[in-house]
Design an enzyme around this catalytic site. Structure first.
Site, mmCIF file in Angstrom:
data_model
loop_
_atom_site.group_PDB
_atom_site.id
_atom_site.type_symbol
_atom_site.label_atom_id
_atom_site.label_comp_id
_atom_site.label_asym_id
_atom_site.label_seq_id
_atom_site.Cartn_x
_atom_site.Cartn_y
_atom_site.Cartn_z
ATOM 1 C CD GLN B 198 0.408 -3.610 2.534
ATOM 2 O OE1 GLN B 198 -0.059 -2.802 3.329
ATOM 3 N NE2 GLN B 198 -0.371 -4.381 1.801
ATOM 4 C CG PHE B 229 -3.282 -4.934 8.706
ATOM 5 C CD1 PHE B 229 -3.307 -6.318 8.785
ATOM 6 C CD2 PHE B 229 -2.671 -4.220 9.729
ATOM 7 C CE1 PHE B 229 -2.739 -6.978 9.863
ATOM 8 C CE2 PHE B 229 -2.095 -4.877 10.809
ATOM 9 C CZ PHE B 229 -2.134 -6.257 10.877
ATOM 10 C CD GLU B 233 -2.248 -1.634 -2.258
ATOM 11 O OE1 GLU B 233 -2.948 -2.167 -1.366
ATOM 12 O OE2 GLU B 233 -2.552 -1.670 -3.462
ATOM 13 N NE ARG B 311 -10.697 -6.354 -4.667
ATOM 14 C CZ ARG B 311 -10.518 -7.651 -4.985
ATOM 15 N NH1 ARG B 311 -11.162 -8.590 -4.341
ATOM 16 N NH2 ARG B 311 -9.684 -7.992 -5.944
ATOM 17 N NE ARG B 343 -6.590 -9.616 6.813
ATOM 18 C CZ ARG B 343 -6.129 -10.192 7.908
ATOM 19 N NH1 ARG B 343 -6.108 -9.531 9.054
ATOM 20 N NH2 ARG B 343 -5.682 -11.429 7.879
ATOM 21 C CG PHE B 345 -8.647 -2.867 -2.307
ATOM 22 C CD1 PHE B 345 -7.574 -2.129 -1.842
ATOM 23 C CD2 PHE B 345 -9.041 -2.680 -3.625
ATOM 24 C CE1 PHE B 345 -6.907 -1.231 -2.656
ATOM 25 C CE2 PHE B 345 -8.379 -1.774 -4.463
ATOM 26 C CZ PHE B 345 -7.305 -1.058 -3.972
ATOM 27 C CB ALA B 566 -5.246 -8.017 -4.504
ATOM 28 C CD GLU B 767 -7.472 -8.328 0.125
ATOM 29 O OE1 GLU B 767 -7.805 -7.155 0.087
ATOM 30 O OE2 GLU B 767 -7.281 -9.015 -0.897
#
Ligand code: FES
Ligand code: FES
Lengths: 163, 812
Positions: B198, B229, B233, B311, B343, B345, B566, B767
């Site tokens: 990603q 998902f 990342e 988050r 997904r 986060f 995000a 997300e």
């Protein structure tokens, strides 16, 4: 390890391959025959990404030795249709958004193809349980079920029209 | 053409025929080598001896690389320089790579990796929250705390106070395509890497670092992923770096893909949380204040845990105005896989916390949980701000008035499911103005709160009240099977909380024949980003989609990109592509205008034509004319999200450009003798703004919901006392199957443009729908509560075993 010759009919063509006895069918298809439509998702027969059709049955090719396919008739996703000539099911998955990342798709369609051979007129429930061996992490299955039902309807109306 | 269209995924034709290529499908040169890691079999300690002779002499092995083979062990961390490619002698978790095998086939490499003889001096592994707290094993210097108002006073003054705790399990991504990378050595030491990632720029950066090259020596290409998902990342770094260093060492192409068990054992998952709460509330259920303590198991390295934990704090309010709140977050370092992006986060875990609180409050008061939720909602939004009317409007016409036909065309919004006809929502939307303060615990004003209307619409369409009464009647007469129903909202903040990441670039070429080549920094993992962005490009030039070629993400074309994460992919890259297209369009218009006897501003691009005052020419003619006039037909575009300002240490500011909303109502039935359970029906109403592609958005919503429901019900990660992950394959780790889907499943879009000026007023949709799955957990809690007088304290995942335990607690 000594290799042996395996002859099989793949997507309508006779193919001969040299394999080790322990080699799995999925690798022979993907690496020797360059049929990379069937994917590897788990290698333990749980996800269905590697599903192909062998002698009229849906088979997870990650848990079958290539030597077991001696003399078999095999259909992979590549044998169902091509980008320029889609099978009804392929068209249906495309139009009804039966895919997102697409990794499960070849196995899904190959399995659905067999399902509709076994049961040309399935209920939604029958599709859901008939497809339970194929995992999709993206779609939540709603559009996959819809794609299969729509394809079944189309195939049936075409065959009625033909009669 | 219009930008808003329910078109199929751009590569659908390739996917359905098996012709779409993933990393492992790319034909490799004949001398390609394959890699596998040898991994640790203990969770903590040091390696005292590692005998790799048997590995080296195993059939097919070309090389073996261990710590001693590097001057500096390459680092794989996206944040903290704390993830050596192979262990430096210290073992941090069971599954950690110790050495790298390079062989002539994937199986040869894997087989050889097992032949190592490793001895360890084991130390006590820090596995649980208690272990980590006792050992002071944390990231950052202490807990992070965000506060609003005086919580202590609010709790002291409240009519009622309740305490509770919820354990929230992690989640394995189970992207169907496992991690994979391929490195191709180039002349002069350069490297090309194909990666299932990603974040191509991060791969480029880390590979360059490992090879001692400037970033310009490495080019990374990503055509697609078989699911990401969040799991791709940062977790693809190891494979790309391993391939690159092995390719450098051998001079041959190197490929690596994790076998599924290795993928489970090596890579990070969703963070598991424990959330303790103390809430003060009134007789009407209105919260006076809440004190949350979030314990986050981050695993062995920092990875992305800090922003994830942030988050979670930022979603501790979800949709509710908390007059006073304190959120304390402990980021615990444990000897387990390094938990990573997934997904949502961290947002989902924070949201589960407050949803649990409201469920608990409603239970204490004996009130309908939905009523309690609604009295705590943020006040309704102000009437949509004026910039809604003046901002960009859908349609491709330069200087044209608002294309109302096109807006009506957005009626492609559909309602689906086994039941239900064609309803549309959002038409009669007239919000009352906001009452008093409506700030989040982090001080951001909630300007666009639309959940009052959405909740009203959904509860009516799914007959929440009627079915709640029916469930109660059923429960009154049925001793074994109990039903539960819950309607829960989602308010999810859109933007990277690391403000500098909110930027994107694009590169667009128009060729002499009028065909368009489009590239941007976003990656495709099934979410339909490429399709949506291509729709934007086609719409800007007023041409058909077939003219737009979507090309693989490539660090050589668009540099310095952020991860596709995000939920920001379309917001950022769609805008960047629009900027590039508009630049080229203006140049074409300037060349063509004199031939149309018009001012450049009056030229309209539509239907494959340029038109002005009755005169017209084809797009091809105009392009060819532009080329002949020696004017550039290539442009870059750049976008950065406006309005953001965030201090993560103080917990103050505006971390989000806007919020995306949703609501879901789920009905379940449980068997109180076995704990087995089923979703009977789910109804969803989700806010995708003015959807760029309703079909793709609905797909995201359905998939997100099912993934969220899986997280909170069947997907259970179990580590044993030695720190071994016992659920390391699909045989034991159960993600939802086709037969687990709700019996009735209705999904609809809330049909309103984003009040903020996003690409064609759409909203991010990647997300937020995952958190619609929280309705399943709350419905299960409702069903458990129906079997006894006490609060069931249902934890997640609510497996059959956990449901059975909760039924027992309810009866106690
Ligand atoms: S790869 Fe064969 S079933 Fe998963
Ligand atoms: S579409 Fe991604 S796994 Fe099915």
């Amino acid at each position: 390890m000594t290799k042996q010759i395996v002859e099989m009919m793949v997507n309508g063509e006779t193919r001969e391959v040299m394999v080790e006895p322990r080699e799995l069918l999925i690798y022979v298809l993907r690496e020797q025959l360059r049929l990379t439509g069937p994917h590897v998702g788990c290698e333990t027969s749980h996800c269905g990404a590697c599903t192909v059709e062998i002698n009229g049955k849906s088979v997870k090719s990650c848990t079958m030795f290539a030597v077991q396919a001696q003399g078999a008739e095999i259909t992979t996703i590549e044998g169902l249709g091509s980008p320029d000539g889609l099978h009804v099911l392929q068209e249906s998955f495309k139009e009804h958004h039966g895919l997102q990342c697409g990794y499960c798709t070849p196995g899904m369609i190959t399995r659905a193809h067999r399902l509709l051979q076994e049961n040309p007129n399935p209920t939604e429930e029958e599709v859901r349980f008939g497809m339970a061996g194929n995992i999709c992490r993206c779609t939540g299955y709603q559009n996959i079920v819809k794609s299969i039902l729509a394809a079944a309807a189309e195939i049936n109306s075409a065959s009625e029209a033909a009669q | 053409m219009s930008a808003h269209k329910p078109l199929p995924h751009d590569a659908a034709r390739l996917h359905v025929t098996g012709a779409a290529r993933y990393v492992d499908d790319i034909p490799t040169p004949a001398d390609c080598l394959h890699l596998a890691f040898g991994i640790s079999s203990v969770a903590a300690g040091t390696v005292t001896a590692m005998d790799l002779d048997a590995v080296r002499s195993a059939p097919g092995v070309v090389a073996v690389m261990e710590a001693a083979d590097f001057d500096v062990i390459p680092d794989c961390s996206p944040s903290n320089h704390d993830e050596p490619l192979v262990s430096d002698g210290t073992v941090h978790y069971l599954g950690q790579p110790l050495f790298l095998v390079v062989a002539d086939s994937h199986l040869a490499a894997r087989r050889a990796a097992r032949a190592a003889q490793v001895s360890y001096a084991e130390t006590a592994a820090i596995l649980t929250i208690e272990d980590a707290l006792a050992a002071g094993s944390i990231f950052e210097d202490g807990p992070r705390v965000y506060t609003k108002g005086d919580v202590t006073a609010a709790l002291a003054g409240a009519d009622h106070v309740a305490d509770g705790r919820i354990e929230i399990g992690g989640q394995e991504h189970f992207y169907l395509e496992g991690q994979a990378a391929l490195a191709l050595p180039q002349e002069d030491g350069d490297m090309i890497v194909q990666s299932s990632s990603q974040h191509p720029t991060e791969i480029q950066h880390k590979v360059a670092d490992a090879l001692g090259l400037p970033m310009h020596g490495v080019r990374v290409e990503v055509r697609r992923m078989g699911g990401g998902f969040g799991g791709k990342e940062s977790q693809g770094n190891h494979l790309a770096i391993a391939c690159a260093v092995a390719a450098r060492a051998t001079g041959r192409p190197c490929k690596m893909r994790y076998d599924r068990d290795d993928d489970f054992l090596i890579t990070g998952k969703r963070h598991d949380f424990r959330i303790d709460y103390r809430v003060g509330f009134g007789a009407d259920g209105r919260i006076a204040g809440v004190d949350f303590t979030q314990y986050v198991r981050c695993g062995w390295s920092m990875d992305l845990s800090l922003p994830v934990a942030d988050r979670a704090m930022l979603h501790a309010d979800n949709a509710y105005l908390l007059p006073a709140a304190r959120i304390t977050s402990h980021r615990l370092r444990t000897n387990t896989q390094s938990a990573t992006a997934f997904r949502g986060f961290g947002g989902p875990q924070g949201m589960v916390g407050i949803e649990r609180v409201l469920d608990h409050v409603a239970h204490i008061l004996g009130r309908d949980p939905l009523e309690v939720r609604r009295v705590n909602y943020y006040p309704p939004a102000q009437a949509a701000s004026s910039d809604t009317a003046t901002g960009d409007t859908p349609g491709a016409k330069t200087g044209a008035p608002l294309d109302t036909a096109d807006l009506a065309g957005r009626g492609s919004v559909r309602v689906e499911g086994s039941s239900g006809g064609g309803r549309r929502f959002g038409a009669a939307y007239s919000p009352a103005p906001a009452a008093t303060g409506n700030t989040t615990p982090y001080g951001m004003e909630v300007e666009d709160f639309i959940l009052h209307e959405m909740t009203e619409a959904l509860s009516e369409s799914c007959d929440y009240a009627g079915r709640r009464a029916e469930a109660a009647a059923w429960n009154a007469t049925q001793p074994v099977l109990k039903k539960g129903i819950a309607l829960t909202p989602v308010k999810f903040g859109i933007s990277f909380t690391l403000t500098h990441l909110n930027q994107a670039g694009a590169l667009v070429h128009v060729y002499q024949d009028g065909s368009i080549h489009m590239n941007h920094g976003g990656t495709e993992m099934g979410q339909g980003l490429f399709q949506k962005v291509a729709q934007v490009a086609a719409s800007r030039f007023g041409v058909g989609l077939e003219r737009v070629k979507i090309t693989a993400t490539d660090t050589g074309k668009v540099p310095n990109t952020s991860a596709t994460a995000a939920s920001s992919g379309t917001d950022l890259n769609g805008m960047a592509v629009k900027v590039a297209c508009d630049e080229i369009r203006a140049r074409i218009a300037r060349v063509a205008a004199p031939h149309l006897q018009a001012e450049p501003e009056a030229v309209i691009f539509d239907g494959g034509m340029l038109r002005a005052d009755g005169a017209e020419m084809t797009f091809e003619e105009a392009v060819s004319m532009t080329y002949m006039a020696r004017v550039s037909l290539s442009a870059t575009g750049f976008y950065r999200t406006p309005k953001l300002e965030w201090d993560r240490i103080a917990g103050r500011g505006r971390p989000f450009f806007y919020f995306a909303y949703g609501a879901a109502c789920t009905e379940v039935v449980i068997d109180t003798l076995t704990g087995e359970n089923r979703i009977l029906r789910t109804d969803i109403l989700h806010d995708a703004g003015a959807s760029l592609n309703p079909a793709l958005d609905i797909g995201q919503i359905e998939g997100g919901f099912v993934q969220g429901a899986g997280w909170l019900t069947t997907e259970e990660l179990v580590w044993d006392a030695k720190g071994a992950l016992r659920t390391h394959a699909p045989s034991t780790y159960k993600i939802p199957a086709c037969s687990d889907r709700p019996d009735i499943f209705n999904v609809a879009l809330w049909d309103r443009p984003n009040r903020e000026d996003t690409i064609y007023r759409s909203k991010a949709v990647g997300e937020p729908p995952l958190m619609l799955g929280i309705s399943v957990l709350m419905a299960l809690s409702d069903a458990c509560a129906a079997s006894g007088p006490a609060y069931p304290d249902l934890h997640a995942p609510a497996t059959a075993e956990e449901v059975l335990r909760a039924v027992g607690r309810a009866r106690a």
